[in-house]
Write a protein that holds these residues in place. Structure first.
Motif, PDB file in Angstrom:
ATOM      1  N   ASP A  71      49.736  19.737  64.339  1.00  0.00           N
ATOM      2  CA  ASP A  71      49.933  19.331  62.954  1.00  0.00           C
ATOM      3  C   ASP A  71      51.065  18.312  62.866  1.00  0.00           C
ATOM      4  OD1 ASP A  71      47.947  21.036  62.118  1.00  0.00           O
ATOM      5  OD2 ASP A  71      49.329  22.706  61.750  1.00  0.00           O
ATOM      6  N   ARG A  72      50.926  17.418  61.892  1.00  0.00           N
ATOM      7  CA  ARG A  72      51.919  16.365  61.713  1.00  0.00           C
ATOM      8  C   ARG A  72      52.496  16.450  60.310  1.00  0.00           C
ATOM      9  NH1 ARG A  72      47.513  15.133  63.659  1.00  0.00           N
ATOM     10  NH2 ARG A  72      46.677  14.535  61.642  1.00  0.00           N
ATOM     11  N   ALA A  73      53.815  16.289  60.228  1.00  0.00           N
ATOM     12  CA  ALA A  73      54.457  16.260  58.920  1.00  0.00           C
ATOM     13  C   ALA A  73      54.410  14.875  58.309  1.00  0.00           C
ATOM     14  CB  ALA A  73      55.912  16.737  59.035  1.00  0.00           C
ATOM     15  N   ASP A  74      54.144  13.856  59.119  1.00  0.00           N
ATOM     16  CA  ASP A  74      54.154  12.483  58.622  1.00  0.00           C
ATOM     17  C   ASP A  74      53.045  11.694  59.322  1.00  0.00           C
ATOM     18  OD1 ASP A  74      54.885  10.286  57.192  1.00  0.00           O
ATOM     19  OD2 ASP A  74      56.859  10.029  58.107  1.00  0.00           O
ATOM     20  N   ASP A  75      52.663  10.580  58.694  1.00  0.00           N
ATOM     21  CA  ASP A  75      51.660   9.704  59.298  1.00  0.00           C
ATOM     22  C   ASP A  75      52.201   9.098  60.592  1.00  0.00           C
ATOM     23  OD1 ASP A  75      50.236  10.189  56.947  1.00  0.00           O
ATOM     24  OD2 ASP A  75      51.062   8.407  55.973  1.00  0.00           O
ATOM     25  N   VAL A  76      51.317   8.906  61.548  1.00  0.00           N
ATOM     26  CA  VAL A  76      51.681   8.310  62.836  1.00  0.00           C
ATOM     27  C   VAL A  76      50.916   7.004  62.987  1.00  0.00           C
ATOM     28  CG1 VAL A  76      51.579   8.560  65.338  1.00  0.00           C
ATOM     29  CG2 VAL A  76      52.197  10.524  63.911  1.00  0.00           C
ATOM     30  N   THR A  77      51.642   5.879  63.030  1.00  0.00           N
ATOM     31  CA  THR A  77      51.005   4.564  63.087  1.00  0.00           C
ATOM     32  C   THR A  77      51.699   3.703  64.128  1.00  0.00           C
ATOM     33  OG1 THR A  77      50.509   4.728  60.720  1.00  0.00           O
ATOM     34  CG2 THR A  77      50.309   2.561  61.723  1.00  0.00           C
ATOM     35  N   VAL A  78      50.920   2.958  64.877  1.00  0.00           N
ATOM     36  CA  VAL A  78      51.466   2.052  65.887  1.00  0.00           C
ATOM     37  C   VAL A  78      50.577   0.818  65.979  1.00  0.00           C
ATOM     38  CG1 VAL A  78      50.238   3.306  67.710  1.00  0.00           C
ATOM     39  CG2 VAL A  78      52.113   1.802  68.329  1.00  0.00           C
ATOM     40  N   VAL A  79      51.197  -0.338  66.124  1.00  0.00           N
ATOM     41  CA  VAL A  79      50.480  -1.580  66.409  1.00  0.00           C
ATOM     42  C   VAL A  79      51.230  -2.279  67.540  1.00  0.00           C
ATOM     43  CG1 VAL A  79      51.721  -2.859  64.618  1.00  0.00           C
ATOM     44  CG2 VAL A  79      49.535  -3.706  65.444  1.00  0.00           C
ATOM     45  N   ALA A  80      50.474  -2.719  68.540  1.00  0.00           N
ATOM     46  CA  ALA A  80      51.079  -3.339  69.729  1.00  0.00           C
ATOM     47  C   ALA A  80      50.359  -4.645  70.034  1.00  0.00           C
ATOM     48  CB  ALA A  80      51.005  -2.392  70.925  1.00  0.00           C
ATOM     49  N   VAL A  81      51.135  -5.715  70.255  1.00  0.00           N
ATOM     50  CA  VAL A  81      50.583  -7.046  70.506  1.00  0.00           C
ATOM     51  C   VAL A  81      51.202  -7.597  71.794  1.00  0.00           C
ATOM     52  CG1 VAL A  81      50.243  -9.372  69.602  1.00  0.00           C
ATOM     53  CG2 VAL A  81      50.414  -7.429  68.024  1.00  0.00           C
ATOM     54  N   THR A  82      50.360  -8.101  72.693  1.00  0.00           N
ATOM     55  CA  THR A  82      50.823  -8.735  73.918  1.00  0.00           C
ATOM     56  C   THR A  82      50.442 -10.216  73.914  1.00  0.00           C
ATOM     57  OG1 THR A  82      50.623  -6.694  75.223  1.00  0.00           O
ATOM     58  CG2 THR A  82      50.652  -8.764  76.443  1.00  0.00           C
ATOM     59  N   TRP A  83      51.447 -11.068  74.164  1.00  0.00           N
ATOM     60  CA  TRP A  83      51.193 -12.503  74.252  1.00  0.00           C
ATOM     61  C   TRP A  83      51.059 -12.866  75.730  1.00  0.00           C
ATOM     62  CZ3 TRP A  83      54.319 -16.781  75.989  1.00  0.00           C
ATOM     63  CH2 TRP A  83      53.753 -18.043  75.708  1.00  0.00           C
ATOM     64  N   GLY A  84      49.922 -13.443  76.080  1.00  0.00           N
ATOM     65  CA  GLY A  84      49.645 -13.695  77.480  1.00  0.00           C
ATOM     66  C   GLY A  84      49.976 -15.087  77.961  1.00  0.00           C
TER      67      GLY A  84
END
Length: 436
Positions: free
Chosen positions: A418-431
């Protein structure tokens, strides 16, 4: 470009309360009969053990009534396990009238002090649905009072007993009518509440679908030199977190992660509004202008829309030459992981949307293989939620070079409990710079 990992779908409804409600309904008759049986058997035992205070005129009838109550208790136990038997539940309180009549006959008839037990089957039957449940307890009461005429034929029925019969029937009839009416009103209120709940659940479910549809699925349309991955695992059906990415007119890409204070539909509405205004500013070269436009667009005059639910947000633009222009509105949870090793957080002193103003952008150079990772504070809860969680999170990022693996591992941690808060992630790689 890589495809974002699948997002977890959170259903608006939960079958747990329905199952528990069904179990309670199945065992309620057993609990009711257990009380009736305890009183009847206790009355018979007390009459036997206390002859100086309680009268026993027919021990056989008295204990027959107690035995019948015990048999009915066993029957209700079987009903709790059998749907077919549960259909004839009403037979149990009806036979309780007979058991109480036997107890009354064996403990002095009109002089018996145990007639009051009859109120229990009266309420049991009257509490059900249907006006006929008012008449049935009255018939049962008459059976209880007239049972001596069947057990001792030829006995003269005294006038006082007739008066007693009338008074008891009228009294218990009134009680049955009141209980039945209260039960009917409660049922109407429950039905209305359930209908409202279904409507609310449908609206929340639709809101969750709309919110998920606004999140990007993959990196299609982005420059080939850029890899991106992201996910949002809400604590409820609708969350206050959001993320977004899109190509920009200069051939680069823009990306955003925001966290609205609070959870639920209200926070989700603000998140959608903030996302829409920021995305509408994609033609502006300075990402700080997106925050200024958002602040102006959400202003409602005397009271700002986001004043009660401010939004922390990170917004960045990556150009083809690896230049990262970014602006942070009170978020502070974005870091750059270097391909050469190590990582550093992108710090800013700006306040969140709805609180601050006058945001300015900062430029950071990326080297080929460098990644920008932004998360909501719900991710830190997965690492303890204390001050040291920032260090644990940074070590977690440094140990995973691939953004797909990073996002996938965060998602797995979020869905583990269970989570008490939203879990969000965004990851960007520049090649590296793309070839013409």
């Amino acid at each position: 470009m890589t495809q974002a990992p699948p997002r977890r779908t959170v259903r608006a409804t939960d079958t747990g309360p329905i199952v528990l409600s069904g179990l309670r309904a199945a065992w309620e008759p057993l609990a009711k009969q257990a009380l009736v049986t305890a009183l009847i058997v206790g009355a018979a035992a007390a009459s036997t053990l206390l002859p100086m205070w309680l009268t026993v005129t027919d021990a056989t009838a008295m204990w027959t009534g107690a035995g019948l109550a015990v048999v009915l208790l066993g029957l209700t136990a079987l009903m709790a396990r059998s749907t077919r038997l549960a259909r004839v539940e009403i037979l149990v309180p009806l036979l309780d009238f007979v058991a109480i009549g036997l107890l009354r006959f064996g403990t002095g008839e009109s002089r018996s002090v145990f007639l009051a037990i009859i109120i229990l089957p009266v309420i049991w039957i009257a509490a059900g649905h249907g006006r006929w449940r008012v008449a049935v307890p009255l018939i049962g009461t008459v059976v209880t009072l007239l049972l001596p005429l069947l057990l001792a034929p030829g006995r003269v029925f005294p006038a006082s007993e007739g008066v007693r019969l009338v008074i008891v029937v009228v009294t218990f009839g009134a009680a049955a009518a009141v209980v039945n009416e209260l039960s009917r009103r409660s049922l109407l209120q429950l039905t209305a509440a359930q209908r409202s709940r279904r409507v609310a659940e449908a609206e929340v479910s639709q809101a969750a679908i709309v919110q998920r549809s606004l999140q990007p699925v993959d990196g299609n349309g982005l420059p080939s030199a850029i890899r991106v991955a992201g996910t949002c695992v809400p604590a409820r059906s609708v969350g206050g977190d959001f993320y977004d990415w899109y190509p920009t007119p200069d051939g680069g890409m823009g990306f955003t992660l925001g966290d609205v204070m609070g959870k639920g539909v209200g926070a989700g509405m603000i998140a959608a509004a903030v996302r829409a205004v920021i995305r509408s500013s994609l033609g502006e070269p300075d990402p700080a202008l997106a925050f200024r436009s958002t602040s102006a667009g959400l202003s409602t005059g005397s009271v700002d829309m986001v004043s009660a639910q401010f939004t922390t947000c990170f917004h960045g633009r990556i150009s083809l030459d690896g230049s990262l222009r970014w602006v942070d509105a009170g978020h502070g949870l974005t870091l750059v992981r270097r391909a050469a090793g190590g990582s550093e957080f992108l710090r800013s002193a700006h306040l969140p949307l709805g609180v601050g103003s006058g945001w300015t952008s900062v430029e950071t150079d990326l080297q080929p293989g460098d990644s920008v990772i932004s998360v909501s504070d719900g991710v830190l809860d997965l690492f303890g939620g204390d001050l040291a969680s920032l260090d644990r999170w940074q070590a977690f990022v440094d140990a995973r070079e691939d953004v797909d693996r990073l996002v996938s591992d965060v998602t797995a941690l979020a869905e583990r409990g269970d989570r008490a808060d939203d879990v969000t992630v965004v990851a960007v790689t520049w090649g590296g710079a793309s070839k013409a």
